[in-house]
Design a protein around this motif. Structure first.
Motif, short mmCIF file in Angstrom:
data_model
loop_
_atom_site.label_atom_id
_atom_site.label_comp_id
_atom_site.label_asym_id
_atom_site.label_seq_id
_atom_site.Cartn_x
_atom_site.Cartn_y
_atom_site.Cartn_z
N ARG A 335 -34.92 10.99 -16.58
CA ARG A 335 -35.63 11.00 -15.30
C ARG A 335 -34.78 10.28 -14.26
O ARG A 335 -34.06 9.33 -14.59
N ILE A 336 -34.87 10.72 -13.02
CA ILE A 336 -34.10 10.05 -11.95
C ILE A 336 -34.68 8.65 -11.74
O ILE A 336 -35.90 8.48 -11.60
N ALA A 337 -33.78 7.63 -11.76
CA ALA A 337 -34.24 6.25 -11.63
C ALA A 337 -33.88 5.67 -10.26
O ALA A 337 -34.64 4.91 -9.66
N SER A 338 -32.71 6.05 -9.71
CA SER A 338 -32.31 5.50 -8.41
C SER A 338 -31.16 6.33 -7.85
O SER A 338 -30.57 7.15 -8.55
N VAL A 339 -30.88 6.09 -6.58
CA VAL A 339 -29.74 6.78 -5.94
C VAL A 339 -28.87 5.71 -5.29
O VAL A 339 -29.36 4.87 -4.52
#
Ligand code: COA
Length: 374
Positions: A335-339
Motif C-alpha cells: 500500500r502507498i505509505a508516503s510520497v
C-alpha cells in the motif's frame, strides 16, 4: 453443459474463486481418474445415496452408470434431479510446512459435483451398452462383453438398472495451495511427497500439476547470490541508473537472483533499515523474459524472505512515473505509505523520463508482514 465460474445461487457449493476448476479439460481428466462417485437425490424429508463407478461423456454432457435393482434408490431415479459427488485425493496440510509465520492448518483436496436429471434406460441394448463401456473403461482387454448373449450375462443384466444423468451443471474445486507463493507451494509438495500417506502423495501430484499450470516458470530458482558470484550489475542498473547508489549498499544488502537455465535473469536486494523494517531494492528482470510473472515471483519471494527473517514491515520505493512498478507492488499487497516529493530531482543529476512523464517524486509503499495477506 456449463461450468460455473461465478457463485450465483444459494444451492451451489461454496468455492472461493482461487480454487475453482474452470477448465473443461481439468474436469474431464479428473472425472476419468476419479470415476467412483456418490449419486445423491432428495426424497421427501430424506436423502438417497449410492456409491457407484460412473462414465463421463463430455461430448454428450452425460454420466452413465448402473445400480442393483434391489437398491431402493433404483426405483426412485427415473426423471429425478440428482447430484453426483466425486472425491479426489485429499490431505492434511500443517502450517509448519509453509515456512512463513501466522498460518493455520488446512486440508487440500479436489472434488467435483455434477448436477443433472436422471433417466433410467429401458432398452436392454442400452443397458448392455453401458455395461460394455464400463467394463472396457476399467479392463480394456476383458472378454466379458463378448459374452453378452450368454444366458448368465442376460440373467445378471436383469438384476441391475442402468441410467444416464443428463448434466445441467458441474462445479469443481481444486484447493491446492495455489493462493500461496510458489516457494511455499513447493515446500508443501515436498512434505506431502515424503509422507507415507498414499493420498498425500496423490495430492502432491495434483499440486505439482496446478503449480506448473498456473506458473509456467515454476522451474525457475530464486536463490541468494553466492559469495563467489559477482554482482549482476547490468540487471541492477535497470532498476537504478546510479552505479554509485548501487555500490553504496553493496556491503549491507542481501542479493537474491533468478536462475533460469543457468543464466541470471532477475535480481532483488533486501536492505535492513532497522530492527523491524527492511527495504526491497533494485528489483529487475532481464528484458527478454519480462511479462512472464518473474517480477511478481520476485516480489512474493522478497515478502516471504523478509517475513522469515522476522521483520514486520517491508518497504519499497518507486518513481511517480513508474506505472507498471506501482501496479506490480500493489498487486502483491503493498500500500502507498508516503510520497517524497522531488526525491529524484534532489538525488539524481540527470533528469529521468518515463511513460512521457518526468520522474520527480519517490512513492514509498509498504506491506505489513504480520498481516496474513498471502
Ligand atoms: N506493461 C503493463 N504492466 C506491466 C508491465 C508492462 N510492460 N510490466 C509489469 N507490469 C505489471 C503488471 O501489472 C503485471 O501484472 P499482470 O501480469 O497481472 O498484468 C505485474 O507488473 C507483474 O508482471 P511480471 O511479469 O511479474 O513482471 P516482470 O517480470 O515483467 O518484471 C519489472 C517487472 C518491473 C521487475 C521489470 O519490468 C523490470 O525489470 N523493469 C526495469 C527495472 C525496474 O523498473 N525495477 C523497479 C524499480 S522500482
Amino acid at each position: 453443459m456449463s461450468l460455473r465460474v461465478e457463485r450465483k445461487a444459494a444451492n451451489e457449493v461454496y468455492i472461493p474463486k482461487a480454487f475453482r476448476m474452470d477448465h473443461a479439460s481439468d474436469i474431464t481428466s479428473f472425472l476419468r481418474d476419479n470415476s467412483f462417485g456418490v449419486i445423491v437425490q432428495a426424497q421427501e424429508n430424506d436423502f438417497l445415496a449410492t456409491h457407484v463407478p460412473f462414465l463421463y461423456d463430455a461430448d454428450r454432457a452425460q454420466l452413465c452408470a448402473h445400480v442393483a435393482k434391489a437398491n431402493p434408490q433404483a426405483e426412485q431415479l427415473d426423471g429425478q434431479r440428482v447430484m453426483v459427488v466425486f472425491q479426489g485425493p485429499h490431505a492434511y496440510i500443517s502450517p509448519s510446512w509453509y515456512g512463513i509465520p501466522k498460518q493455520v492448518p488446512t486440508w487440500n483436496y479436489v472434488a467435483v459435483h455434477v448436477h443433472g436429471v436422471c433417466h433410467v434406460v429401458h432398452h436392454s441394448e442400452a443397458l448392455v451398452d453401458i455395461l460394455e463401456q464400463t467394463i472396457y473403461a476399467y479392463e480394456p482387454n476383458s472378454s466379458l462383453p463378448k459374452e453378452a448373449n450368454q444366458p448368465f450375462y442376460q440373467n445378471m443384466t436383469k438384476a441391475i438398472v442402468g441410467f444416464r444423468v443428463e448434466i445441467t451443471r458441474i462445479e469443481g474445486v481444486a484447493k491446492l495451495s495455489q493462493n500461496k507463493p510458489v516457494e511455499v507451494q513447493r515446500r508443501v509438495i515436498r512434505h506431502l511427497r515424503n509422507s507415507t500417506d498414499n493420498l498425500g502423495d496423490k495430492t502432491a501430484v495434483m499440486m505439482q500439476q496446478k503449480l506448473e499450470q498456473t506458473n509456467p516458470l515454476s522451474d525457475l530458482t530464486i536463490r541468494p547470490l553466492a559469495e563467489n558470484e559477482s554482482l549482476p550489475m547490468d540487471l541492477l542498473l535497470l532498476a537504478d541508473p546510479s552505479r554509485a547508489s548501487i555500490l553504496h549498499y553493496t556491503e549491507d544488502g542481501s542479493y537474491f537472483i533468478v536462475d533460469l537455465d543457468g543464466s541470471i535473469v532477475g535480481v532483488y536486494v533486501l536492505l535492513r533499515r532497522d530492527a523491524t523494517t527492511v527495504e526491497l531494492m533494485n528489483i529487475a528482470v532481464h528484458e527478454d523474459v519480462r511479462r512472464n510473472g518473474i517480477g511478481k515471483q520476485l516480489v512474493l519471494h522478497a515478502i516471504e524472505t523478509a517475513r522469515r527473517l522476522g521483520y514486520t514491515i517491508l518497504g519499497v520505493g518507486t518513481g511517480n512515473s513508474s506505472f507498471h512498478q506501482l501496479a506490480l507492488y500493489q498487486k502483491c499487497g503493498f500500500r502507498i505509505a508516503s510520497v517524497d516529493r522531488d526525491f529524484f530531482v534532489r538525488n539524481y543529476r540527470d533528469r529521468i523520463y518515463e511513460n512521457g512523464l518526468m520522474c520527480r517524486d519517490m512513492v514509498r509503499l509498504t506491506i505489513r508482514l504480520e498481516d496474513d495477506e498471502l
